[in-house]
Design a protein around this motif. Structure first.
Motif, PDB file in Angstrom:
ATOM      1  N   VAL A 198      -2.223   8.147   8.917  1.00  0.00           N
ATOM      2  CA  VAL A 198      -2.370   7.242   7.774  1.00  0.00           C
ATOM      3  C   VAL A 198      -1.387   7.510   6.628  1.00  0.00           C
ATOM      4  O   VAL A 198      -1.139   6.626   5.821  1.00  0.00           O
ATOM      5  CB  VAL A 198      -3.806   7.255   7.207  1.00  0.00           C
ATOM      6  CG1 VAL A 198      -4.791   6.683   8.215  1.00  0.00           C
ATOM      7  CG2 VAL A 198      -4.215   8.643   6.771  1.00  0.00           C
ATOM      8  N   ALA A 199      -0.862   8.728   6.535  1.00  0.00           N
ATOM      9  CA  ALA A 199       0.002   9.045   5.391  1.00  0.00           C
ATOM     10  C   ALA A 199       0.755  10.340   5.639  1.00  0.00           C
ATOM     11  O   ALA A 199       0.388  11.132   6.509  1.00  0.00           O
ATOM     12  CB  ALA A 199      -0.832   9.172   4.119  1.00  0.00           C
ATOM     13  N   VAL A 232      -6.433   4.621   1.220  1.00  0.00           N
ATOM     14  CA  VAL A 232      -6.017   4.052   2.496  1.00  0.00           C
ATOM     15  C   VAL A 232      -7.164   3.231   3.060  1.00  0.00           C
ATOM     16  O   VAL A 232      -8.332   3.482   2.749  1.00  0.00           O
ATOM     17  CB  VAL A 232      -5.581   5.134   3.526  1.00  0.00           C
ATOM     18  CG1 VAL A 232      -4.369   5.893   3.037  1.00  0.00           C
ATOM     19  CG2 VAL A 232      -6.704   6.075   3.865  1.00  0.00           C
ATOM     20  N   GLU A 233      -6.809   2.241   3.867  1.00  0.00           N
ATOM     21  CA  GLU A 233      -7.827   1.460   4.573  1.00  0.00           C
ATOM     22  C   GLU A 233      -7.626   1.699   6.055  1.00  0.00           C
ATOM     23  O   GLU A 233      -6.510   1.611   6.571  1.00  0.00           O
ATOM     24  CB  GLU A 233      -7.697  -0.025   4.261  1.00  0.00           C
ATOM     25  CG  GLU A 233      -8.840  -0.825   4.850  1.00  0.00           C
ATOM     26  CD  GLU A 233      -8.775  -2.303   4.493  1.00  0.00           C
ATOM     27  OE1 GLU A 233      -9.071  -3.111   5.376  1.00  0.00           O
ATOM     28  OE2 GLU A 233      -8.416  -2.616   3.339  1.00  0.00           O
TER      29      GLU A 233
END
Length: 103
Positions: free
Chosen positions: A6-7, A20-21
């Motif tokens: 995610v990151a 974040v989604e």
């Protein structure tokens, strides 16, 4: 359990937090020193965001009403919240943060 990248850890360098989604869930990534956590984006007290809350000693304080939660477990540590929030398992490999979710 499946882990989703995610990151990058560098995305949390400035504020220590990142929204974040993932799979229609709003999640807040938090950095406290060298440790990283993933928790529910919303406080269980009034459903306001926890983003911007003070992160210290593996705890986050809601910026609106002061409820405190453990970053490690999601457990409520101080009122006015009384319901724990969700926390998510994470892995970090090559500075990429991945969040674990049930398939």
């Amino acid at each position: 359990m499946k882990y989703y990248p995610v990151a990058s850890t560098s995305e949390l360098d400035d504020s220590g937090q990142l929204h974040v989604e993932l799979n229609a869930e709003d999640i807040l990534l938090c950095r406290d020193g060298d440790d990283y956590y993933a928790i529910s984006y919303y406080c269980s007290h009034e459903t306001f965001t926890l983003e911007g809350g003070l992160v210290k000693n593996r705890c986050i304080t809601c910026p609106y009403h002061g409820a405190e939660f453990s970053l490690e477990t999601g457990e409520v540590l101080a009122p006015p919240a009384w319901q724990d929030i969700r926390n998510y398992p994470i892995t970090i490999k090559d500075n990429v943060i991945s969040i674990g979710m049930s398939e």
